[in-house]
Design a protein around this motif. Structure first.
Motif, PDB file in Angstrom:
ATOM      1  N   ASP A 175       5.822  -2.245  -8.243  1.00 36.04           N
ATOM      2  CA  ASP A 175       4.738  -2.569  -9.436  1.00 36.04           C
ATOM      3  C   ASP A 175       3.435  -0.853 -10.074  1.00 36.04           C
ATOM      4  O   ASP A 175       2.614  -1.346 -10.277  1.00 36.04           O
ATOM      5  CB  ASP A 175       3.532  -2.961  -7.640  1.00 36.04           C
ATOM      6  N   GLY A 176       4.665  -0.227 -10.554  1.00 37.82           N
ATOM      7  CA  GLY A 176       4.021   0.738 -10.939  1.00 37.82           C
ATOM      8  C   GLY A 176       2.244   1.744 -10.600  1.00 37.82           C
ATOM      9  O   GLY A 176       2.936   1.803  -8.794  1.00 37.82           O
ATOM     10  N   LEU A 177       1.581   1.757 -11.008  1.00 39.97           N
ATOM     11  CA  LEU A 177       0.624   2.384  -8.934  1.00 39.97           C
ATOM     12  C   LEU A 177      -0.572   0.697  -9.567  1.00 39.97           C
ATOM     13  O   LEU A 177      -0.593   0.387  -9.954  1.00 39.97           O
ATOM     14  CB  LEU A 177      -0.366   3.322  -9.899  1.00 39.97           C
ATOM     15  N   ARG A 226       2.048  13.652  -1.278  1.00 41.69           N
ATOM     16  CA  ARG A 226       2.751  13.038  -1.538  1.00 41.69           C
ATOM     17  C   ARG A 226       2.964  13.480   0.244  1.00 41.69           C
ATOM     18  O   ARG A 226       2.336  13.783   0.915  1.00 41.69           O
ATOM     19  CB  ARG A 226       4.416  13.962  -1.150  1.00 41.69           C
ATOM     20  N   ASP A 236       5.140   6.153  -1.249  1.00 45.65           N
ATOM     21  CA  ASP A 236       4.311   7.878  -1.485  1.00 45.65           C
ATOM     22  C   ASP A 236       4.696   8.679  -1.987  1.00 45.65           C
ATOM     23  O   ASP A 236       4.344  10.037  -2.362  1.00 45.65           O
ATOM     24  CB  ASP A 236       6.800   7.587  -0.846  1.00 45.65           C
ATOM     25  N   TYR A 237       4.221   7.986  -2.944  1.00 48.30           N
ATOM     26  CA  TYR A 237       2.865   8.987  -4.120  1.00 48.30           C
ATOM     27  C   TYR A 237       1.135   8.147  -4.106  1.00 48.30           C
ATOM     28  O   TYR A 237       1.378   6.967  -4.179  1.00 48.30           O
ATOM     29  CB  TYR A 237       3.168   8.797  -5.493  1.00 48.30           C
ATOM     30  N   PHE A 275      -3.952   0.409  -7.539  1.00 45.71           N
ATOM     31  CA  PHE A 275      -5.018   0.799  -7.606  1.00 45.71           C
ATOM     32  C   PHE A 275      -6.122   0.276  -6.552  1.00 45.71           C
ATOM     33  O   PHE A 275      -5.772  -1.592  -6.456  1.00 45.71           O
ATOM     34  CB  PHE A 275      -6.365   0.400  -8.884  1.00 45.71           C
ATOM     35  N   SER A 328       1.921   4.743  -4.820  1.00 46.13           N
ATOM     36  CA  SER A 328       2.911   3.821  -5.892  1.00 46.13           C
ATOM     37  C   SER A 328       4.347   4.381  -4.845  1.00 46.13           C
ATOM     38  O   SER A 328       4.023   5.541  -4.196  1.00 46.13           O
ATOM     39  CB  SER A 328       2.881   4.518  -7.299  1.00 46.13           C
ATOM     40  N   MET A 329       5.305   3.958  -5.619  1.00 49.43           N
ATOM     41  CA  MET A 329       6.939   4.206  -4.676  1.00 49.43           C
ATOM     42  C   MET A 329       7.823   4.769  -5.579  1.00 49.43           C
ATOM     43  O   MET A 329       7.338   4.916  -7.050  1.00 49.43           O
ATOM     44  CB  MET A 329       7.350   3.561  -4.458  1.00 49.43           C
ATOM     45  N   VAL A 330       7.643   6.272  -5.851  1.00 48.56           N
ATOM     46  CA  VAL A 330       9.023   7.090  -6.061  1.00 48.56           C
ATOM     47  C   VAL A 330      10.357   5.781  -6.414  1.00 48.56           C
ATOM     48  O   VAL A 330      10.766   5.502  -5.226  1.00 48.56           O
ATOM     49  CB  VAL A 330       9.885   8.177  -5.140  1.00 48.56           C
ATOM     50  N   GLY A 331      11.038   6.296  -7.116  1.00 47.22           N
ATOM     51  CA  GLY A 331      12.606   5.717  -7.383  1.00 47.22           C
ATOM     52  C   GLY A 331      12.277   4.221  -8.308  1.00 47.22           C
ATOM     53  O   GLY A 331      13.690   3.856  -7.962  1.00 47.22           O
ATOM     54  N   GLY A 332      11.408   4.698  -9.001  1.00 53.17           N
ATOM     55  CA  GLY A 332      10.705   2.554  -9.832  1.00 53.17           C
ATOM     56  C   GLY A 332      10.482   2.038  -8.564  1.00 53.17           C
ATOM     57  O   GLY A 332      10.852   0.565  -8.341  1.00 53.17           O
ATOM     58  N   GLY A 333       9.506   1.562  -8.186  1.00 53.55           N
ATOM     59  CA  GLY A 333       8.508   0.827  -7.104  1.00 53.55           C
ATOM     60  C   GLY A 333       8.017   0.168  -8.143  1.00 53.55           C
ATOM     61  O   GLY A 333       8.007  -0.071  -9.686  1.00 53.55           O
TER      62      GLY A 333
END
Lengths: 114, 115
Positions: free
Chosen positions: A100-102, A51, A31-32, A104, A93-98
């Motif tokens: 896998d980080g970013l 977003r 969601d980012y 690419f 990436s995912m908000v809130g502690g995804g």
């Protein structure tokens, strides 16, 4: 498993033209969605990010278009200039502690011909 | 305002050796992540440190380990180096753990060549 697919691998655009780079993602939890620009010998620098609650975001000559249903997003560079020649990466990436980080894409090598 | 700084910029190691890479985050940032970027590829997430603990980890073997110090700086350690570990290692910093809406800043990286 490649979760973010980027195309094209390389792109040549005339000065003043529009550069378009596309990305598709698989994980609906993303969601980012940022885009990074990388010059040779340098680290990636954030260009613009979006977003999924909006379909388009514009900052100067750079625009992100986002299609949530198709799980695709793209970068448009208007009035492309030779100084825009670089490698561009989409990411997600995912908000809130995804976990896998970013994540690419593999990058697009953009050349703007004068 | 100093950005993300990494050292060394270039280094050459022999297979089987160990290497330590260092990172100082951007002023005010408390979260450090490490990425590996092979030639011609996008960066791949290794792990993230926040409050001196590893919080998230990508798909990398235990040969890759790290540390975060009280001043938020960080180290990446790679043991038993393989030829395939040759890459640009990027450090990224941000404010707050887990909120991807904060801008993530990258350093210029450390080029590691394993021979």
């Amino acid at each position: 498993q490649q979760q973010v697919k980027q195309s094209p691998q390389s792109l040549i655009v005339q000065k003043g033209g529009i550069s378009i780079i596309n990305c598709a993602y698989e994980n609906t939890a993303f969601d980012y969605f940022p885009w990074y620009q990388q010059f040779p010998g340098k680290g990636p620098a954030l260009l613009i990010a979006i977003r999924p609650d909006v379909s388009e975001k514009k900052e100067g000559r750079f625009t992100i278009s986002f299609n949530k249903s198709a799980k695709q997003f793209s970068l448009h560079i208007m009035d492309s200039q030779p100084g825009d020649s670089a490698t561009y990466f989409c990411a997600a990436s995912m908000v809130g502690g995804g976990a896998d980080g970013l994540t690419f894409g593999k990058g697009t090598h953009l050349i703007i011909q004068p | 305002d100093a950005g993300v700084t990494q050292s060394p910029t270039h280094l050459i190691k022999t297979r089987g050796q160990q290497v330590t890479l260092r990172c100082s985050p951007k002023s005010g940032h408390d979260t450090v992540s490490w990425y590996q970027q092979a030639l011609g590829q996008g960066p791949q997430f290794i792990f993230q440190y926040y409050e001196e603990e590893e919080r998230q980890r990508g798909n990398f073997p235990d040969r890759f380990s790290g540390h975060q110090f009280p001043n938020y700086s960080s180290e990446l350690n790679v043991n038993a180096l393989l030829l395939g570990d040759s890459a640009l290692y990027l450090c990224a910093s941000s404010l707050g753990q887990g909120y991807s809406g904060n801008t993530i800043y990258f350093g210029e990286g450390s080029w590691l060549t394993v021979v």
